[in-house]
Motif scaffolding. Structure first.
Motif, PDB file in Angstrom:
ATOM      1  N   UNK A  89       0.834  -1.200   0.000  1.00  0.00           N
ATOM      2  CA  UNK A  89       0.000   0.000   0.000  1.00  0.00           C
ATOM      3  C   UNK A  89       0.873   1.256   0.000  1.00  0.00           C
ATOM      4  N   UNK A  90       1.943   1.230   0.774  1.00  0.00           N
ATOM      5  CA  UNK A  90       2.874   2.351   0.819  1.00  0.00           C
ATOM      6  C   UNK A  90       3.523   2.556  -0.553  1.00  0.00           C
ATOM      7  N   UNK A  95       4.757   8.428  -5.628  1.00  0.00           N
ATOM      8  CA  UNK A  95       4.401   9.296  -6.768  1.00  0.00           C
ATOM      9  C   UNK A  95       4.488   8.607  -8.130  1.00  0.00           C
ATOM     10  N   UNK A  96       5.435   7.689  -8.293  1.00  0.00           N
ATOM     11  CA  UNK A  96       5.593   7.020  -9.585  1.00  0.00           C
ATOM     12  C   UNK A  96       4.417   6.078  -9.893  1.00  0.00           C
ATOM     13  N   UNK A 101      -2.430   3.911 -10.060  1.00  0.00           N
ATOM     14  CA  UNK A 101      -3.302   3.250  -9.094  1.00  0.00           C
ATOM     15  C   UNK A 101      -4.680   3.911  -9.067  1.00  0.00           C
ATOM     16  N   UNK A 102      -4.712   5.238  -9.083  1.00  0.00           N
ATOM     17  CA  UNK A 102      -5.990   5.962  -9.090  1.00  0.00           C
ATOM     18  C   UNK A 102      -6.756   5.708 -10.384  1.00  0.00           C
ATOM     19  N   UNK A 103      -6.054   5.700 -11.502  1.00  0.00           N
ATOM     20  CA  UNK A 103      -6.708   5.421 -12.785  1.00  0.00           C
ATOM     21  C   UNK A 103      -7.284   4.004 -12.786  1.00  0.00           C
ATOM     22  N   UNK A 104      -6.542   3.057 -12.232  1.00  0.00           N
ATOM     23  CA  UNK A 104      -7.041   1.682 -12.138  1.00  0.00           C
ATOM     24  C   UNK A 104      -8.321   1.617 -11.310  1.00  0.00           C
ATOM     25  N   UNK A 105      -8.322   2.249 -10.138  1.00  0.00           N
ATOM     26  CA  UNK A 105      -9.502   2.254  -9.270  1.00  0.00           C
ATOM     27  C   UNK A 105     -10.671   2.940  -9.981  1.00  0.00           C
ATOM     28  N   UNK A 137      -0.174  -1.257 -16.526  1.00  0.00           N
ATOM     29  CA  UNK A 137       0.733  -0.118 -16.393  1.00  0.00           C
ATOM     30  C   UNK A 137       1.190   0.033 -14.946  1.00  0.00           C
ATOM     31  N   UNK A 138       0.267  -0.131 -14.011  1.00  0.00           N
ATOM     32  CA  UNK A 138       0.595  -0.058 -12.591  1.00  0.00           C
ATOM     33  C   UNK A 138       1.574  -1.176 -12.219  1.00  0.00           C
ATOM     34  N   UNK A 139       1.290  -2.395 -12.649  1.00  0.00           N
ATOM     35  CA  UNK A 139       2.147  -3.537 -12.321  1.00  0.00           C
ATOM     36  C   UNK A 139       3.523  -3.402 -12.956  1.00  0.00           C
ATOM     37  N   UNK A 140       3.581  -2.804 -14.131  1.00  0.00           N
ATOM     38  CA  UNK A 140       4.868  -2.637 -14.819  1.00  0.00           C
ATOM     39  C   UNK A 140       5.803  -1.707 -14.061  1.00  0.00           C
TER      40      UNK A 140
END
Length: 161
Positions: A89-90, A95-96, A101-105, A137-140
């Motif tokens: 979660x941290x 920032x990267x 994460x927000x776009x995914x949610x 993209x988040x996982x990458x």
């Protein structure tokens, strides 16, 4: 459980941090148990996403949205077993990764809204695809040069069209 001697030596020499070393995680699992939990979450998440994708063609839009999105969330939670839930979660709030994460949610929520409130199949499928892309993209961002590889692959694909 520590790393095998030869891996530990290489790790010390290269200055690589073991993400499983610091945080025992929520359930105090061993390294093997964490890897098994990650694998189980990945397989269950993949199965749910595939089942959901198959159900979209039968007209069960709400079930598609739930199965597909739940599959993605379960797969994402599998990563928490590797580094620990708090640390993950941290790291997600760094920032990267925060924007991804927000776009995914957001796309996760839009998938549900399009399935339950609007009942528009095409829109739901578009949001589900965007959800998958945002998760990729988040996982990458956790893989060294992962986003760069995605960019160059997409660029090469776009040039070939």
């Amino acid at each position: 459980m520590s790393l095998p001697f030869n891996v530990q030596r290489a790790q010390d020499r290269m200055g690589i941090e073991d993400p499983m070393a610091d945080d025992p995680g929520l359930f105090h699992l061993s390294r093997t148990e964490r890897l098994m939990a990650f694998g189980a979450c990945f397989v269950i998440g993949l199965a749910l996403s595939i089942i959901g994708s198959a159900l979209v063609f039968t007209g069960h839009l709400a079930v598609f949205a739930v199965c597909y999105s739940l599959g993605n969330v379960v797969s994402l939670l599998g990563m928490c077993f590797l580094v620990g839930f708090k640390k993950h979660l941290k790291m997600a709030m760094a920032p990267v990764r925060l924007t991804a994460f927000i776009v995914y949610i957001a796309f996760l929520a839009l998938t549900f809204v399009s399935a339950f409130a609007f009942d528009i199949a095409a829109l739901c499928i578009v949001f589900a695809i965007c959800q998958y892309c945002a998760l990729a993209w988040y996982s990458a961002s956790y893989i060294p040069y992962g986003r760069k590889i995605i960019k160059s692959t997409c660029g090469t694909f776009a040039k070939s069209i």
